[in-house]
Design a protein around this motif. Structure first.
Motif, PDB file in Angstrom:
ATOM      1  N   SER A   1      42.534 117.847 -19.297  1.00  0.00           N
ATOM      2  CA  SER A   1      43.774 118.343 -18.688  1.00  0.00           C
ATOM      3  C   SER A   1      43.527 119.492 -17.718  1.00  0.00           C
ATOM      4  O   SER A   1      44.482 120.092 -17.219  1.00  0.00           O
ATOM      5  CB  SER A   1      44.752 118.785 -19.784  1.00  0.00           C
TER       6      SER A   1
ATOM      7  N   ALA B   1      43.193 121.661 -14.602  1.00  0.00           N
ATOM      8  CA  ALA B   1      43.855 121.492 -13.304  1.00  0.00           C
ATOM      9  C   ALA B   1      43.415 122.514 -12.270  1.00  0.00           C
ATOM     10  O   ALA B   1      43.819 122.430 -11.116  1.00  0.00           O
ATOM     11  CB  ALA B   1      45.369 121.563 -13.481  1.00  0.00           C
TER      12      ALA B   1
ATOM     13  N   THR C   1      43.507 126.819 -15.567  1.00  0.00           N
ATOM     14  CA  THR C   1      44.848 126.251 -15.490  1.00  0.00           C
ATOM     15  C   THR C   1      44.781 124.797 -15.943  1.00  0.00           C
ATOM     16  O   THR C   1      43.865 124.062 -15.579  1.00  0.00           O
ATOM     17  CB  THR C   1      45.399 126.319 -14.057  1.00  0.00           C
ATOM     18  N   TYR C   2      45.787 124.389 -16.737  1.00  0.00           N
ATOM     19  CA  TYR C   2      45.806 123.044 -17.309  1.00  0.00           C
ATOM     20  C   TYR C   2      47.155 122.377 -17.016  1.00  0.00           C
ATOM     21  O   TYR C   2      48.171 123.048 -16.824  1.00  0.00           O
ATOM     22  CB  TYR C   2      45.584 123.108 -18.822  1.00  0.00           C
ATOM     23  N   SER C   3      47.133 121.074 -16.997  1.00  0.00           N
ATOM     24  CA  SER C   3      48.355 120.297 -16.784  1.00  0.00           C
ATOM     25  C   SER C   3      48.836 119.752 -18.122  1.00  0.00           C
ATOM     26  O   SER C   3      48.072 119.104 -18.847  1.00  0.00           O
ATOM     27  CB  SER C   3      48.071 119.138 -15.813  1.00  0.00           C
ATOM     28  N   LEU C   4      50.099 120.028 -18.456  1.00  0.00           N
ATOM     29  CA  LEU C   4      50.657 119.575 -19.723  1.00  0.00           C
ATOM     30  C   LEU C   4      52.143 119.299 -19.563  1.00  0.00           C
ATOM     31  O   LEU C   4      52.905 120.186 -19.168  1.00  0.00           O
ATOM     32  CB  LEU C   4      50.432 120.632 -20.812  1.00  0.00           C
ATOM     33  N   ARG C   5      52.554 118.072 -19.850  1.00  0.00           N
ATOM     34  CA  ARG C   5      53.966 117.664 -19.810  1.00  0.00           C
ATOM     35  C   ARG C   5      54.656 118.078 -18.521  1.00  0.00           C
ATOM     36  O   ARG C   5      55.775 118.598 -18.508  1.00  0.00           O
ATOM     37  CB  ARG C   5      54.722 118.240 -21.008  1.00  0.00           C
ATOM     38  N   GLY C   6      53.957 117.864 -17.418  1.00  0.00           N
ATOM     39  CA  GLY C   6      54.530 118.155 -16.114  1.00  0.00           C
ATOM     40  C   GLY C   6      54.488 119.607 -15.715  1.00  0.00           C
ATOM     41  O   GLY C   6      55.032 119.975 -14.666  1.00  0.00           O
ATOM     42  N   LYS C   7      53.875 120.459 -16.534  1.00  0.00           N
ATOM     43  CA  LYS C   7      53.785 121.877 -16.215  1.00  0.00           C
ATOM     44  C   LYS C   7      52.329 122.277 -16.015  1.00  0.00           C
ATOM     45  O   LYS C   7      51.416 121.653 -16.562  1.00  0.00           O
ATOM     46  CB  LYS C   7      54.399 122.734 -17.336  1.00  0.00           C
ATOM     47  N   ARG C   8      52.121 123.320 -15.228  1.00  0.00           N
ATOM     48  CA  ARG C   8      50.791 123.908 -15.066  1.00  0.00           C
ATOM     49  C   ARG C   8      50.756 125.193 -15.896  1.00  0.00           C
ATOM     50  O   ARG C   8      51.510 126.139 -15.628  1.00  0.00           O
ATOM     51  CB  ARG C   8      50.499 124.190 -13.599  1.00  0.00           C
TER      52      ARG C   8
ATOM     53  N   ARG D   1      48.464 128.227 -18.055  1.00  0.00           N
ATOM     54  CA  ARG D   1      47.228 128.996 -18.050  1.00  0.00           C
ATOM     55  C   ARG D   1      46.753 129.232 -19.478  1.00  0.00           C
ATOM     56  O   ARG D   1      47.565 129.428 -20.396  1.00  0.00           O
ATOM     57  CB  ARG D   1      47.464 130.323 -17.338  1.00  0.00           C
TER      58      ARG D   1
END
Length: 646
Positions: free
Chosen positions: A50, A52, A153-160, A162
């Motif tokens: 995940s 990003a 930074t990671y992508s999770l459920r449409g959010k970025r 930290r």
């Protein structure tokens, strides 16, 4: 998903244990040799899959360094003893000052933490009441250096979001003063209010656009009680006419259905009891809306001094937390639901600065000032996917609340097992509802008759099948019951072992659902939550006051908190942490919510779809305890009397 390479350790929490990622732990050496790892600061969703990007070195990070309680094991034991009806120390509560004198971190520990942070160029912004944590702010570069990690930074459920990508550590000189480092990640931004409304009926095309095809039935009426009105639908379980949704039950209807109207009339109305409500932000028309609502239904408005607010302003993180407008309806629901069930109780609303560390600050404030006997919390995280440090911090607040004789109540969630809606990759309950030191309130669909009497309850879980009027005759877009839209949260925890109060009540098939170790199962009790059989909420929007039906376990929680306020009226001691008492009561004091013998369906006024009740993902109702409604819903006067006398 939790990476398989992470090992787990059991950290004792009274009669239960918290399962946390084991990353060395404070007190274990880490590389370099003069630093010590702080377990649980890296969330399980911070995986390479995940990843990003990398935040700018100059980006600001606000975080907290939590300090360990003095004699934490003693605090764990005391919390169990003062809450257990079979203990000699039952209800021998401590005041906040007494708790802090025995268990709070010392001023010297605070000074060492502040010195460490300042030495790294990090700004210390405040110290929480009770010395529970030190709040600070620094750049990403400063945080990386101070804690020996690398922020990503990671992508999770449409959010970025930290988070630290590697273990967090501190110098060995300050390690004994550090319990957790929270807020380096953005997990708390996944918190959300847990109220829901009936889906927009715009899914049904207008009649004049359907050519050729069937003609939709004339617009019907919502029902003020179950079965008052009906609508025509394609065959649903052998019927072509099903009840329309409830317009929104009134305070009188809920008082009647839960069998407490007579108690309220006799003066057992919550007087002398204070209920705190915690949410993010605060509606500017909360009290005026509640008074207009009560007056409109012939109920007593708040008396002078009966309602108060503490708002932690200025509000911030509006974008990250869905903004004030996204929470105002929740707050209004909570206040009106508590006042409707306990019209004599004092209500104190606490509006957190945000849905992140602001919630923790509000919780700590309420506990440090013993602001209430009962605390209703209608928010939560999707699943248990928080870093262990955040869970440990909140758990320590709940522990102190129990020792002070304060009951913490939480909504169990609105997404069932969380997997079906894509919140998590495996079935799990929501946190904080899964914490063994809080009372988790699940949800039901409630039918009330024309005389305000209880008719029936099913587990809250709704499958909806949209009706297609482009065919002749009209048909369903998929085989009944259609697709899941919402339902009560619950299930077996991956984080907490089974608390003593659940032994002998929760079936082993649920407690050991995830393996050979018995774990905490959610919820504990249930109450009205289905928006199709929802509660009328009065709110001013756009300058106009109006009513609308609302549901969710955000409704169930304040409803049950209000009932607990009734049970507390005139009681010698506060109920405090209620679970040991609730599980010790005979099953006859609960309405056991079991599956219906035949499917129960409901529709909206324009028959846009047919909704089948009691369809809650992998969670099911059952005789006795179940993972949708817990022990069941409270059985009126007998339930109140039993709690009042113990």
């Amino acid at each position: 998903m939790r990476p398989h390479s992470v090992r787990r350790a059991l950290i004792t929490i009274g009669a239960t244990a918290l399962v946390v990622p084991f990353l060395g732990g404070v007190g274990a050496s880490a590389s370099p040799s003069d630093r010590v790892s702080v377990a649980g600061a890296t969330p399980t969703w911070a995986t390479s899959a995940s990843l990003a990007g990398t935040p700018a070195a100059s980006d600001q990070v606000s975080f907290t360094v939590a300090l360990p309680l003095h004699n934490a094991a003693g605090a764990d034991l005391l919390a169990q003893q003062v809450s257990n009806p079979n203990s000699a120390q039952y209800q021998s509560y401590l005041s906040p000052a007494q708790f802090n004198a025995r268990f709070a971190p010392t001023d010297a520990s605070v000074a060492r933490v502040k010195s460490f942070l300042s030495g790294q160029g990090i700004t210390v912004t405040s110290v929480a009441d009770g010395n529970r944590w030190v709040s600070a702010s620094g750049t990403v570069a400063q945080v990386n250096k101070a804690f020996g990690t690398v922020m990503k930074t990671y992508s999770l459920r449409g959010k970025r979001l930290r988070a630290p990508s590697t273990a967090v550590s501190v110098p060995s000189s300050v390690a004994p003063d550090v319990a957790q480092v929270t807020g380096l990640d953005d997990s708390a931004l996944l918190r959300k209010p847990m109220s829901v409304s009936i889906p927009d009926d715009g899914s049904m095309p207008s009649a004049h656009l359907v050519t050729p095809g069937a003609t939709p039935p004339p617009l019907g009426q919502c029902s003020t009680y179950w079965g008052q009105h009906s609508q025509t639908v394609p065959d649903a379980y052998g019927k072509t006419s099903v009840p329309t949704n409830i317009c929104g039950y009134s305070p009188q209807q809920l008082q009647g259905a839960y069998g407490v109207a007579a108690a309220i009339k006799a003066g057992q109305n919550g007087h002398g009891v204070t209920v705190a409500i915690i949410d993010a932000y605060g509606s500017p028309t909360m009290q005026s809306d509640a008074n207009a609502y009560a007056t409109g239904f012939g109920q007593p408005a708040f008396k002078a001094g009966q309602y108060s607010e503490t708002l932690f302003q200025p509000f911030n993180l509006q974008t990250e937390c869905q903004g004030e407008a996204g929470w105002n309806g929740e707050e209004t629901l909570d206040v009106e639901a508590v006042h409707s069930l306990a019209p004599g109780a004092t209500v104190h609303y606490f509006g957190a600065q945000n849905c992140d560390d602001g919630i923790d600050a509000a919780l700590n404030y309420v506990v440090q000032h013993h602001s209430a006997d009962i605390v209703s919390n209608s928010y939560g995280n999707a699943g248990e996917e928080l870093p262990a440090d955040e869970i440990q911090l909140e758990h320590s607040i709940f522990l102190q609340a129990a020792i002070e004789g304060m009951g913490m109540y939480f909504s169990s969630g609105d997404d069932g097992d969380d997997v079906t809606v894509g919140d998590t990759t495996k079935a799990e309950p929501d946190y904080p509802a899964s914490d063994p030191m809080v009372t988790a309130v699940g949800g039901t669909s409630l039918a009330v008759d024309k005389h305000n009497n209880y008719q029936f309850e099913t587990g809250w879980g709704s499958d909806r099948d949209v009706i297609n009027y482009a065919t002749t005759p009209a048909s369903y877009t998929s085989p009944l019951p259609g697709s899941f839209i919402f339902g009560a949260g619950g299930g077996t925890s991956f984080n907490f072992t089974q608390p003593a109060y659940q032994r002998g009540v929760v079936p082993a098939s649920l407690a050991k659902k995830n393996g050979s170790t018995a774990m905490r199962v959610v919820p504990d009790v249930g109450a009205i939550a289905d928006p199709y059989t929802g509660f009328a909420v009065g709110q001013t929007t756009g300058g106009v006051f109006g009513l609308r039906p609302v549901g969710g376990t955000s409704l169930a929680c304040p409803v049950f908190a209000g009932i607990q306020a009734l049970a507390s009226t005139g009681r010698r001691h506060a109920i405090g942490f209620a679970n040991p008492l609730l599980y010790s009561l005979p099953s006859a004091l609960y309405r056991d919510v079991t599956p219906s013998k035949t499917p129960i369906a409901v529709t909206t006024t324009n028959a846009s779809g047919t909704v089948t009740l009691d369809r809650d993902t992998s969670l099911t109702t059952a005789r006795g305890y179940d993972e949708v409604t817990g022990r069941g819903s409270p059985l009126g006067l007998l339930f109140l009397l039993a709690e009042r006398l113990l």
